[in-house]
Design a protein around this motif. Structure first.
Motif, PDB file in Angstrom:
ATOM      1  N   ASN A 197       0.829  -1.199   0.000  1.00  0.00           N
ATOM      2  CA  ASN A 197       0.000   0.000   0.000  1.00  0.00           C
ATOM      3  C   ASN A 197       0.868   1.256   0.000  1.00  0.00           C
ATOM      4  N   PRO A 198       0.306   2.410  -0.360  1.00  0.00           N
ATOM      5  CA  PRO A 198       1.089   3.659  -0.398  1.00  0.00           C
ATOM      6  C   PRO A 198       1.735   3.971   0.953  1.00  0.00           C
ATOM      7  N   ARG A 199       2.874   4.614   0.875  1.00  0.00           N
ATOM      8  CA  ARG A 199       3.670   4.888   2.077  1.00  0.00           C
ATOM      9  C   ARG A 199       3.403   6.284   2.621  1.00  0.00           C
ATOM     10  N   CYS A 200       3.130   6.367   3.916  1.00  0.00           N
ATOM     11  CA  CYS A 200       2.969   7.660   4.583  1.00  0.00           C
ATOM     12  C   CYS A 200       4.300   8.213   5.035  1.00  0.00           C
ATOM     13  N   GLY A 201       5.165   7.372   5.575  1.00  0.00           N
ATOM     14  CA  GLY A 201       6.447   7.853   6.080  1.00  0.00           C
ATOM     15  C   GLY A 201       7.344   6.698   6.471  1.00  0.00           C
ATOM     16  N   VAL A 202       8.574   7.042   6.869  1.00  0.00           N
ATOM     17  CA  VAL A 202       9.556   6.057   7.322  1.00  0.00           C
ATOM     18  C   VAL A 202      10.168   6.576   8.614  1.00  0.00           C
ATOM     19  N   THR A 203      10.208   5.743   9.643  1.00  0.00           N
ATOM     20  CA  THR A 203      10.749   6.188  10.917  1.00  0.00           C
ATOM     21  C   THR A 203      12.273   6.227  10.874  1.00  0.00           C
ATOM     22  N   SER A 204      12.807   7.193  11.596  1.00  0.00           N
ATOM     23  CA  SER A 204      14.227   7.151  11.933  1.00  0.00           C
ATOM     24  C   SER A 204      14.317   6.578  13.340  1.00  0.00           C
ATOM     25  N   LEU A 205      15.463   6.594  13.959  1.00  0.00           N
ATOM     26  CA  LEU A 205      15.623   6.002  15.278  1.00  0.00           C
ATOM     27  C   LEU A 205      14.733   6.716  16.289  1.00  0.00           C
ATOM     28  N   VAL A 206      13.899   5.960  16.986  1.00  0.00           N
ATOM     29  CA  VAL A 206      13.015   6.504  18.013  1.00  0.00           C
ATOM     30  C   VAL A 206      13.598   6.144  19.378  1.00  0.00           C
ATOM     31  N   PRO A 207      14.002   7.125  20.173  1.00  0.00           N
ATOM     32  CA  PRO A 207      14.590   6.821  21.486  1.00  0.00           C
ATOM     33  C   PRO A 207      13.664   5.985  22.352  1.00  0.00           C
ATOM     34  N   ALA A 208      14.255   5.203  23.250  1.00  0.00           N
ATOM     35  CA  ALA A 208      13.466   4.359  24.138  1.00  0.00           C
ATOM     36  C   ALA A 208      12.465   5.213  24.919  1.00  0.00           C
ATOM     37  N   GLY A 209      11.224   4.748  24.969  1.00  0.00           N
ATOM     38  CA  GLY A 209      10.194   5.452  25.711  1.00  0.00           C
ATOM     39  C   GLY A 209       9.694   6.718  25.060  1.00  0.00           C
ATOM     40  N   SER A 210       9.986   6.900  23.785  1.00  0.00           N
ATOM     41  CA  SER A 210       9.569   8.110  23.081  1.00  0.00           C
ATOM     42  C   SER A 210       8.562   7.784  21.989  1.00  0.00           C
ATOM     43  N   SER A 211       7.892   8.841  21.512  1.00  0.00           N
ATOM     44  CA  SER A 211       6.913   8.699  20.443  1.00  0.00           C
ATOM     45  C   SER A 211       7.280   9.612  19.287  1.00  0.00           C
ATOM     46  N   VAL A 212       6.913   9.205  18.085  1.00  0.00           N
ATOM     47  CA  VAL A 212       7.123  10.025  16.898  1.00  0.00           C
ATOM     48  C   VAL A 212       5.831   9.998  16.076  1.00  0.00           C
ATOM     49  N   SER A 213       5.461  11.152  15.532  1.00  0.00           N
ATOM     50  CA  SER A 213       4.222  11.251  14.768  1.00  0.00           C
ATOM     51  C   SER A 213       4.499  11.605  13.316  1.00  0.00           C
ATOM     52  N   PHE A 214       3.643  11.115  12.434  1.00  0.00           N
ATOM     53  CA  PHE A 214       3.765  11.372  11.005  1.00  0.00           C
ATOM     54  C   PHE A 214       2.442  11.909  10.485  1.00  0.00           C
TER      55      PHE A 214
END
Length: 217
Positions: free
Chosen positions: A101-118
């Motif tokens: 399916n189409p791609r929204c994004g690609v994560t980079s390194l997410v620190p332990a206990g952290s969140s990242v939003s796209f």
């Protein structure tokens, strides 16, 4: 009389079901949509695949939605390197387990206990995949949140107000009142900006209804 629109988005993941390519120990796919972002302990309340080539995790929203934001939370105890290169894919196809399916994004390194939003800009789809292609790795997700809406979850509002009303204050007041009313719901309210950059526009038609009313559009 001022006219504006609110878009309601909610964490759709809480209503869905989840699968993953394999399961390590007791860490099933559903752990990533249990509403618990952070929990102490070793991968506590997280999903976890075995180490394998092209691991994936798939959320089935049970219906097609417009997806505006996806938030991914990493485990608190270790292994931030495992979050690098995770592709977020959204769509209605189950070809290649949904990973085409189409791609929204690609994560980079997410620190332990952290969140990242796209920001996914309203991509339409029933399935939301987390996918690590072309590498042998574990895939661990402590929480996946998917914020979106069905097409009709836009509220048209008309507010009776004085000519010299401070629109910024009015916007904040109305939003605060609605958030209080919906405090027991996992929803996010946002104003829709008009083409002129403003939230409200004057409406010369005076309605005989109550000062604040809403209808689905």
């Amino acid at each position: 009389m001022l006219l504006s629109y609110l878009t309601i988005t909610e964490n759709l993941a809480l209503k869905g079901t989840a699968l993953q390519s394999s399961t390590y120990s007791i860490y099933g796919a559903a752990n990533a949509i249990d509403g618990i972002r952070y929990a102490p302990g070793e991968a506590s309340s997280c999903s976890h695949t075995d180490i394998e080539l092209n691991p994936w995790w798939r959320l089935d929203l049970l219906d097609s939605y417009y997806i505006y934001k996806v938030t991914v939370t990493n485990r608190v105890d270790c292994c931030p390197e495992r979050t690098a290169g995770v592709e977020i894919r959204i769509g209605n196809s189950l070809e290649n387990n949904g990973n085409n399916n189409p791609r929204c994004g690609v994560t980079s390194l997410v620190p332990a206990g952290s969140s990242v939003s796209f920001s996914c800009g309203g991509m339409e789809g029933r399935y939301v995949n987390m996918y690590i292609p072309n590498i042998q790795e574990y895939l661990t997700l402590c929480e996946v949140e998917v914020y979106g809406t069905v097409k009709k979850q836009v509220i048209r509002m008309q507010v009776k107000a004085a000519e010299n009303v401070d629109e910024a204050e009015l916007k904040e007041l109305v939003l605060n009142k609605l958030n209080q009313t919906l405090s027991d719901q996992d929803v996010t309210l946002t104003w829709r900006t008009q083409p002129n950059g403003k939230v409200f526009q004057k409406n010369r038609t005076v309605l005989k209804q109550s000062p604040v009313c809403s209808s689905l559009k």
